[in-house]
Scaffold this motif. Structure first.
Motif, PDB file in Angstrom:
ATOM      1  N   TRP A  88       0.854  -1.179   0.000  1.00  0.00           N
ATOM      2  CA  TRP A  88       0.000   0.000   0.000  1.00  0.00           C
ATOM      3  C   TRP A  88       0.891   1.231   0.000  1.00  0.00           C
ATOM      4  O   TRP A  88       2.060   1.168   0.389  1.00  0.00           O
ATOM      5  CB  TRP A  88      -0.933  -0.019   1.206  1.00  0.00           C
ATOM      6  CG  TRP A  88      -1.776  -1.240   1.256  1.00  0.00           C
ATOM      7  CD1 TRP A  88      -1.661  -2.291   2.119  1.00  0.00           C
ATOM      8  CD2 TRP A  88      -2.858  -1.574   0.367  1.00  0.00           C
ATOM      9  NE1 TRP A  88      -2.599  -3.253   1.832  1.00  0.00           N
ATOM     10  CE2 TRP A  88      -3.342  -2.843   0.763  1.00  0.00           C
ATOM     11  CE3 TRP A  88      -3.446  -0.930  -0.712  1.00  0.00           C
ATOM     12  CZ2 TRP A  88      -4.398  -3.475   0.112  1.00  0.00           C
ATOM     13  CZ3 TRP A  88      -4.492  -1.552  -1.375  1.00  0.00           C
ATOM     14  CH2 TRP A  88      -4.963  -2.797  -0.962  1.00  0.00           C
ATOM     15  N   SER A  89       0.358   2.369  -0.417  1.00  0.00           N
ATOM     16  CA  SER A  89       1.184   3.567  -0.540  1.00  0.00           C
ATOM     17  C   SER A  89       1.628   4.108   0.820  1.00  0.00           C
ATOM     18  O   SER A  89       2.524   4.945   0.897  1.00  0.00           O
ATOM     19  CB  SER A  89       0.451   4.655  -1.320  1.00  0.00           C
ATOM     20  OG  SER A  89      -0.730   5.042  -0.653  1.00  0.00           O
ATOM     21  N   SER A  90       1.000   3.640   1.888  1.00  0.00           N
ATOM     22  CA  SER A  90       1.445   3.926   3.254  1.00  0.00           C
ATOM     23  C   SER A  90       1.044   2.733   4.104  1.00  0.00           C
ATOM     24  O   SER A  90       0.471   1.762   3.589  1.00  0.00           O
ATOM     25  CB  SER A  90       0.819   5.226   3.776  1.00  0.00           C
ATOM     26  OG  SER A  90      -0.592   5.127   3.824  1.00  0.00           O
ATOM     27  N   SER A  91       1.332   2.782   5.375  1.00  0.00           N
ATOM     28  CA  SER A  91       0.901   1.700   6.254  1.00  0.00           C
ATOM     29  C   SER A  91      -0.610   1.504   6.111  1.00  0.00           C
ATOM     30  O   SER A  91      -1.358   2.482   5.970  1.00  0.00           O
ATOM     31  CB  SER A  91       1.267   2.041   7.704  1.00  0.00           C
ATOM     32  OG  SER A  91       0.927   0.984   8.576  1.00  0.00           O
ATOM     33  N   PHE A  92      -1.086   0.257   6.120  1.00  0.00           N
ATOM     34  CA  PHE A  92      -2.473  -0.039   5.787  1.00  0.00           C
ATOM     35  C   PHE A  92      -3.463   0.719   6.662  1.00  0.00           C
ATOM     36  O   PHE A  92      -4.512   1.170   6.190  1.00  0.00           O
ATOM     37  CB  PHE A  92      -2.723  -1.540   5.891  1.00  0.00           C
ATOM     38  CG  PHE A  92      -4.100  -1.959   5.450  1.00  0.00           C
ATOM     39  CD1 PHE A  92      -4.527  -1.729   4.156  1.00  0.00           C
ATOM     40  CD2 PHE A  92      -4.963  -2.585   6.327  1.00  0.00           C
ATOM     41  CE1 PHE A  92      -5.796  -2.115   3.737  1.00  0.00           C
ATOM     42  CE2 PHE A  92      -6.237  -2.979   5.926  1.00  0.00           C
ATOM     43  CZ  PHE A  92      -6.648  -2.740   4.629  1.00  0.00           C
TER      44      PHE A  92
END
Length: 208
Positions: A88-92
């Motif tokens: 994902w583009s950051s932590s989920f």
């Protein structure tokens, strides 16, 4: 000549012919790609709506940027894979919070004070979401369950809801990410509907 690749001088990693290169991780987003339909309250209301979304509560195993998926070929097994190359583009937990906040605000025509900040004394609807299950199986489906509470900051008790969702997905991790997007969009539908119901002094149906 040695068949191994030789590192070039001057600190540059220049690969000789025949050396394999890595494309690096593939990143995915839960954000919607199409504009959602606004609710009746959002379309007809004149009073500004402010929402405040708390950090998403979830089991620690999901709160990471890597995709966590059911091990292929074992749909009934508890075994999972943590995918370093599919993220994902950051932590989920942050990715889900950002996507939900934007989607709920869009549906309600609201201001998400989670990002903008809230003026002192400004009433807002506080939303707290907990993820109970997020079971993703590539080429199969995404099963998820959530609970959430909605509370007006100028009023007393919170109203609680729960929702279970299942989205079929095709093969490949792009399809799996798209299935997770659809789950997130349906959750946003349900939460926005519960906020609208509370503003209209109705009991939320808690359905997507």
């Amino acid at each position: 000549m040695n068949s191994r690749c030789v590192a070039a001088t001057l600190g540059a990693a220049l690969l000789m012919p025949g050396c394999a290169t890595s494309s690096g991780p593939q990143y995915y987003s839960l954000a919607e790609t199409a504009a959602p339909v606004r609710t009746a309250v959002a379309a007809g209301g004149t009073t500004p709506v402010y929402i405040e979304l708390a950090p998403i509560a979830m089991p620690e195993r999901f709160a990471r940027p890597q995709m966590v998926v059911r091990k292929k070929g074992s749909p009934e097994s508890p075994a999972v894979d943590i995918l370093e190359d599919h993220r994902w583009s950051s932590s989920f937990d942050s990715e889900l919070r950002d996507a939900l906040g934007s989607s709920i605000a869009s549906r309600l025509g609201a201001v998400d004070v989670t990002k903008t900040g809230r003026l002192r004394g400004q009433p807002a609807t506080r939303i707290a979401v907990q993820l109970g299950q997020f079971d993703a199986a590539e080429g199969s489906r995404v099963d998820a369950s959530f609970t959430w509470t909605v509370r007006r900051t100028d009023e007393g008790p919170a109203t609680g809801c729960q929702l279970s969702l299942s989205e079929p997905v095709g093969s490949g991790f792009d399809a799996l990410a798209q299935g997770a997007q659809r789950v997130t969009a349906k959750l946003a539908d349900a939460i926005a509907a519960s906020v609208s119901a509370i503003k209209a002094n109705q009991v939320p149906s808690c359905a997507a």
